[in-house]
Design an enzyme around this catalytic site. Structure first.
Site, mmCIF file in Angstrom:
data_model
loop_
_atom_site.group_PDB
_atom_site.id
_atom_site.type_symbol
_atom_site.label_atom_id
_atom_site.label_comp_id
_atom_site.label_asym_id
_atom_site.label_seq_id
_atom_site.Cartn_x
_atom_site.Cartn_y
_atom_site.Cartn_z
ATOM 1 C CE LYS A 1 -14.073 -23.745 29.791
ATOM 2 N NZ LYS A 1 -15.682 -23.045 29.395
ATOM 3 C CD GLN B 1 -14.847 -21.644 25.463
ATOM 4 O OE1 GLN B 1 -14.623 -22.911 26.424
ATOM 5 N NE2 GLN B 1 -14.953 -20.762 25.957
ATOM 6 C CG ASP C 1 -20.981 -25.726 28.741
ATOM 7 O OD1 ASP C 1 -20.064 -24.788 29.642
ATOM 8 O OD2 ASP C 1 -20.525 -25.475 28.021
#
Ligand code: GUN
Length: 281
Positions: free
Chosen positions: A54, A98, A121
């Site tokens: 990422k 995460q 997200d």
């Protein structure tokens, strides 16, 4: 029939290039570069790889990334404090925590704490709710990435019978909502589903996100169907999906590989979401 491969790597590359150009255009007009804060709790090796990918993507497109690497014994209150600090930081557009998180952390509470307009997200109940109500804002990266892949093939999605295998909060459920938004007729399958084989056999589009190697047999795939494999299973150091790839390729019209299919699209969509979050702020 031999299926056409949907090249997620290439589609993601094109998407990243468009994002890079848009960011240059915006900075030329005086905007700062978008900024993504990434919180990594502990040292799970797979999470470290995902987070690294990422950050590499951020660098490619001109998104600033901030790293919050914290010990696995961080308390719920300490983690919430980081999120709350980032929520009010005007120089931060997106916040990503995460997963998976350690067992002592209440993940739901952490996700709920992220400001919905910084929830890159697309996991926050507000963003999932907006998608369900046909008013998408920040959309879950993997399902939205799948939609982008499908659109890149030029296939008409309207009216397709779509079977989704897997009902997780982060992938299966928003995937069903995305396909409903595209006017597919959706069937969501899970561990209590009766006769999974029949549900897959009837589908024009099969999307599998179950996390079980070879769960979907190649012979179940209808001739000419589209197969999207979101599964990532590490078998003897090799990555494989949830669908029997070789036999499914003989029946399908289109299929995604693992790796090089959906994975790169998730990362590219995260970059797009971070740019959108900056626009929302
Ligand atoms: N863990 C595995 N995939 C993801 C993802 O897309 N977002 C977050 N936050 N955690 C993950």
């Amino acid at each position: 029939m031999t299926a056409k491969i949907i090249d997620g790597k290439q589609i993601a590359k094109d998407l990243l290039e468009n994002i890079r150009l848009e960011i240059i255009e915006r900075t030329n007009q005086g905007q700062r570069n978008p900024c993504l804060a990434v919180i990594l709790v502990g040292d799970d090796p797979a999470s470290e790889v995902y987070v690294r990918n990422k950050k590499i993507a951020c660098e490619k497109v001109g998104i600033k990334s901030l790293s919050y690497d914290v010990e696995s014994n961080i308390s719920q209150a300490e983690l919430l404090a980081i999120v709350n600090k980032l929520n009010v930081d005007k120089d931060v557009d997106g916040i990503l925590v995460q997963s998976p998180l350690p067992d002592h952390i209440n993940e739901e509470e952490i996700i709920h704490a992220i400001h919905p307009n910084k929830d890159v997200d697309g996991f926050h109940p507000m963003n999932i709710g907006l998608l369900a109500l046909r008013q998408p804002r920040l959309r879950s990266c993997t399902p939205y990435g799948v939609i982008k892949m499908l659109k890149a093939t030029g296939i008409e999605l309207k009216g397709l019978d779509a079977t989704i295998v897997g009902v997780s909060n982060n992938v299966g459920r928003p995937m069903a909502l995305e396909l409903l938004l595209e006017a597919c007729t959706i069937t969501s399958c899970h561990s209590k589903t009766k006769d999974l084989e029949q549900k897959v056999r009837q589908a024009d589009l099969v999307v599998v996100a179950a996390g079980r190697q070879n769960l979907v047999k190649g012979e179940w795939i209808k001739k000419g169907a589209i197969v999207i494999d979101i599964g990532i299973n590490r078998i003897d150091g090799k990555l494989v999906g949830d669908v029997e790839f070789d036999s499914a390729s003989k029946n399908a019209g289109y299929i995604t590989p693992v790796p090089g299919g959906v994975g790169p699209m998730t990362v590219a969509t995260l970059m797009e979401n971070t740019l959108l979050a900056q626009k929302l702020s």
